[in-house]
Design a protein around this motif. Structure first.
Motif, PDB file in Angstrom:
ATOM      1  N   HIS A  49       0.846  -1.302   0.096  1.00  0.00           N
ATOM      2  CA  HIS A  49       0.065   0.092  -0.124  1.00  0.00           C
ATOM      3  C   HIS A  49       0.946   1.311   0.004  1.00  0.00           C
ATOM      4  O   HIS A  49       0.683   2.092  -0.558  1.00  0.00           O
ATOM      5  CB  HIS A  49      -0.794   0.197   1.245  1.00  0.00           C
ATOM      6  CG  HIS A  49      -1.771  -1.012   1.042  1.00  0.00           C
ATOM      7  ND1 HIS A  49      -3.282  -0.818   0.304  1.00  0.00           N
ATOM      8  CD2 HIS A  49      -2.379  -2.197   1.760  1.00  0.00           C
ATOM      9  CE1 HIS A  49      -3.865  -2.053   0.403  1.00  0.00           C
ATOM     10  NE2 HIS A  49      -3.404  -2.653   0.906  1.00  0.00           N
ATOM     11  N   ARG A  52       2.050   1.659  -3.402  1.00  0.00           N
ATOM     12  CA  ARG A  52       1.304   2.318  -4.549  1.00  0.00           C
ATOM     13  C   ARG A  52       0.708   3.813  -4.299  1.00  0.00           C
ATOM     14  O   ARG A  52       0.784   4.626  -5.130  1.00  0.00           O
ATOM     15  CB  ARG A  52      -0.070   1.481  -4.508  1.00  0.00           C
ATOM     16  CG  ARG A  52      -1.187   1.915  -5.609  1.00  0.00           C
ATOM     17  CD  ARG A  52      -2.208   1.007  -5.679  1.00  0.00           C
ATOM     18  NE  ARG A  52      -3.106   0.987  -4.391  1.00  0.00           N
ATOM     19  CZ  ARG A  52      -4.133   0.000  -4.269  1.00  0.00           C
ATOM     20  NH1 ARG A  52      -4.327  -0.856  -5.068  1.00  0.00           N
ATOM     21  NH2 ARG A  52      -4.741   0.167  -3.058  1.00  0.00           N
ATOM     22  N   SER A 186     -15.089  -1.156  -6.189  1.00  0.00           N
ATOM     23  CA  SER A 186     -14.111  -0.715  -5.476  1.00  0.00           C
ATOM     24  C   SER A 186     -13.189  -1.993  -5.068  1.00  0.00           C
ATOM     25  O   SER A 186     -12.736  -2.399  -4.257  1.00  0.00           O
ATOM     26  CB  SER A 186     -14.383  -0.356  -4.198  1.00  0.00           C
ATOM     27  OG  SER A 186     -15.412  -1.198  -3.713  1.00  0.00           O
ATOM     28  N   ASN A 188     -11.207  -5.459  -7.891  1.00  0.00           N
ATOM     29  CA  ASN A 188     -10.713  -6.146  -9.000  1.00  0.00           C
ATOM     30  C   ASN A 188     -11.686  -7.302  -9.260  1.00  0.00           C
ATOM     31  O   ASN A 188     -12.326  -7.970  -8.177  1.00  0.00           O
ATOM     32  CB  ASN A 188      -9.377  -6.579  -8.905  1.00  0.00           C
ATOM     33  CG  ASN A 188      -8.248  -5.312  -8.930  1.00  0.00           C
ATOM     34  OD1 ASN A 188      -7.611  -5.131  -8.036  1.00  0.00           O
ATOM     35  ND2 ASN A 188      -8.291  -4.450  -9.918  1.00  0.00           N
ATOM     36  N   GLY A 209      -4.789  -3.666  -7.829  1.00  0.00           N
ATOM     37  CA  GLY A 209      -4.777  -4.128  -6.529  1.00  0.00           C
ATOM     38  C   GLY A 209      -3.653  -4.669  -5.704  1.00  0.00           C
ATOM     39  O   GLY A 209      -3.045  -5.468  -6.289  1.00  0.00           O
ATOM     40  N   ILE A 210      -3.578  -4.345  -4.753  1.00  0.00           N
ATOM     41  CA  ILE A 210      -2.590  -4.975  -3.716  1.00  0.00           C
ATOM     42  C   ILE A 210      -2.945  -6.221  -3.499  1.00  0.00           C
ATOM     43  O   ILE A 210      -2.255  -7.226  -3.331  1.00  0.00           O
ATOM     44  CB  ILE A 210      -2.327  -4.152  -2.341  1.00  0.00           C
ATOM     45  CG1 ILE A 210      -2.019  -2.613  -2.692  1.00  0.00           C
ATOM     46  CG2 ILE A 210      -1.172  -4.636  -1.598  1.00  0.00           C
ATOM     47  CD1 ILE A 210      -0.761  -2.544  -3.785  1.00  0.00           C
ATOM     48  N   THR A 245     -11.558  -9.116  -5.440  1.00  0.00           N
ATOM     49  CA  THR A 245     -10.535  -8.811  -4.400  1.00  0.00           C
ATOM     50  C   THR A 245     -10.359  -7.521  -4.095  1.00  0.00           C
ATOM     51  O   THR A 245     -10.376  -6.540  -4.900  1.00  0.00           O
ATOM     52  CB  THR A 245      -9.243  -9.475  -4.746  1.00  0.00           C
ATOM     53  OG1 THR A 245      -8.613  -8.736  -5.820  1.00  0.00           O
ATOM     54  CG2 THR A 245      -9.240 -10.673  -5.331  1.00  0.00           C
ATOM     55  N   SER A 246     -10.285  -7.089  -2.717  1.00  0.00           N
ATOM     56  CA  SER A 246      -9.841  -5.797  -2.531  1.00  0.00           C
ATOM     57  C   SER A 246      -9.539  -5.810  -0.865  1.00  0.00           C
ATOM     58  O   SER A 246      -9.572  -6.909  -0.285  1.00  0.00           O
ATOM     59  CB  SER A 246     -11.003  -4.709  -2.446  1.00  0.00           C
ATOM     60  OG  SER A 246     -12.088  -5.224  -1.515  1.00  0.00           O
ATOM     61  N   ALA A 247      -8.773  -4.771  -0.250  1.00  0.00           N
ATOM     62  CA  ALA A 247      -8.276  -4.786   0.964  1.00  0.00           C
ATOM     63  C   ALA A 247      -9.742  -4.899   2.110  1.00  0.00           C
ATOM     64  O   ALA A 247      -9.500  -5.522   3.212  1.00  0.00           O
ATOM     65  CB  ALA A 247      -7.603  -3.658   1.268  1.00  0.00           C
TER      66      ALA A 247
HETATM   67  N1  PDD Z   1     -10.791   0.083  -2.986  1.00  0.00           N
HETATM   68  N2  PDD Z   1     -10.161  -1.292  -8.106  1.00  0.00           N
HETATM   69  C1  PDD Z   1     -10.638  -0.281  -7.335  1.00  0.00           C
HETATM   70  C2  PDD Z   1     -11.298   0.646  -8.191  1.00  0.00           C
HETATM   71  C3  PDD Z   1     -10.565  -0.003  -5.835  1.00  0.00           C
HETATM   72  O1  PDD Z   1     -11.091   0.959  -5.426  1.00  0.00           O
HETATM   73  C4  PDD Z   1     -10.074  -1.056  -5.157  1.00  0.00           C
HETATM   74  C5  PDD Z   1     -10.025  -1.068  -3.862  1.00  0.00           C
HETATM   75  C6  PDD Z   1      -9.353  -2.052  -5.876  1.00  0.00           C
HETATM   76  C7  PDD Z   1      -8.524  -3.410  -4.985  1.00  0.00           C
HETATM   77  O2  PDD Z   1      -7.392  -2.720  -4.496  1.00  0.00           O
HETATM   78  P1  PDD Z   1      -6.643  -3.185  -3.128  1.00  0.00           P
HETATM   79  O3  PDD Z   1      -6.718  -4.958  -3.428  1.00  0.00           O
HETATM   80  O4  PDD Z   1      -5.427  -2.658  -3.256  1.00  0.00           O
HETATM   81  O5  PDD Z   1      -7.782  -2.854  -1.857  1.00  0.00           O
HETATM   82  C8  PDD Z   1      -9.431  -2.350  -7.164  1.00  0.00           C
HETATM   83  C9  PDD Z   1     -10.677   0.290  -1.424  1.00  0.00           C
HETATM   84  C10 PDD Z   1     -10.675  -1.031  -0.798  1.00  0.00           C
HETATM   85  C11 PDD Z   1     -11.893   1.177  -1.485  1.00  0.00           C
HETATM   86  O6  PDD Z   1     -12.073   2.110  -1.837  1.00  0.00           O
HETATM   87  O7  PDD Z   1     -12.314   1.058  -0.132  1.00  0.00           O
END
Ligand code: PDD
Length: 287
Positions: A49, A52, A186, A188, A209-210, A245-247
């Motif tokens: 994070h 990025r 929000s 992938n 995305g991480i 997937t997302s955080a």
């Molecule tokens: N969103 N794509 C988009 C448009 C996003 O907003 C996110 C993350 C991801 C996934 O990224 P990561 O795996 O690094 O969380 C992909 C965060 C969680 C949010 O806006 O709350």
């Protein structure tokens, strides 16, 4: 107990936190953010994070007001002060608050960036009941700007997409551009056919995305096939499984797309296994 948040060098109760009305984050969405998840009171993939964040800042000609080491300390301090066991830390950096509203960027020496962090506790994040049944998505047109690889706070269209999904009785929306799925509002987006996982390749069209990077690494280590390429909604509807997937969701099964159930309509084995591996490995590596 009032939540303690961080604003420009100070830890304060949330109701005492202040940001200027002239802040460019507020007036122009001129800011970037990160969301880092917390498991067992520790940060998941902080290094990813932070890297990025640096990239987002440099793409917009901004600088972080603090070093990566200081950011790590602030994250840890907030998690400790708010006793967060499971949840997330939100971080936002904006181009600061010049005295007048002006489209031109302010002098970065005279106007310092604004740095805000806060926590959100989410007990049950890892053992989510939603992950057991999966979510439903609809497809919508992707009308966002062309630099989705930068994690900016311009989140109006993703919010509208989420509302379109809710209105349609679904949980989230997958966005489609030139016939191809870009990503979720929000998160992938992925489809699975047999043992093969397909997710869109990186570029300006999606956020790197991480969680995506970690999941693709774990998938390869588990001898699953991974293909990074664009796919259509029709291909997704015909897939055996799908997930996001997302955080904030980790690996979350998608069981329906535009009303069409995938497979038998329940989370599939590849998705379930990946979620397990992701959570297990993330717990081990959290700092
Ligand atoms: N969103 N794509 C988009 C448009 C996003 O907003 C996110 C993350 C991801 C996934 O990224 P990561 O795996 O690094 O969380 C992909 C965060 C969680 C949010 O806006 O709350």
């Amino acid at each position: 107990m009032s939540r303690i948040v961080y604003v420009n060098g100070e830890y304060v109760p949330e109701h005492e936190a202040k940001v200027s009305v002239f802040d460019r984050g507020f007036l122009m969405a001129d800011g970037v953010y990160e969301v880092t998840s917390v498991l067992d009171g520790k940060l998941v993939d902080f290094a990813g994070h932070a890297a990025r964040l640096d990239r987002s800042l440099s793409e917009l000609g901004m600088e972080s007001p603090v070093s990566t080491d200081e950011l790590l300390s602030i994250h840890r301090e907030l998690v400790a002060r708010n006793a967060v066991e499971e949840g997330m830390v939100y971080l936002q950096i904006t181009r600061g608050a010049p005295p007048e509203r002006d489209f031109a960027f302010p002098d970065p020496v005279a106007i310092r960036p604004t740095l805000v962090l806060f926590t959100q506790a989410k007990p049950g994040l890892a053992d989510s009941p939603v992950a057991k049944t999966g979510i439903k998505v609809i497809s919508i047109e992707d009308i966002r700007w062309g630099r989705r690889d930068i994690k900016t706070v311009q989140l109006l269209y993703p919010s509208m997409g989420k509302m379109m999904a809710k209105k349609a009785g679904a949980d989230d929306a997958w966005m489609v551009e030139d016939g191809m799925v870009t990503e979720g509002t929000s998160n992938n987006a992925y489809i699975v056919t047999g043992n093969r996982i397909v997710t869109r390749h990186l570029g300006n069209e999606i956020l790197a995305g991480i969680t995506r990077a970690a999941v693709l690494r774990f998938a390869a280590e588990a001898q699953m096939e991974v293909e990074e390429r664009a796919f259509t909604i029709d291909e997704a509807k015909a897939a055996d499984e799908a997930f996001i997937t997302s955080a904030t969701t980790f690996v979350m099964p998608v069981v329906q797309i535009d009303g069409v159930p995938l497979g038998d309509g329940a989370p599939g084995p590849v998705t379930r296994r990946l979620r397990e591996i992701y959570i297990e490995e993330s717990r081990k590596a959290a700092v």
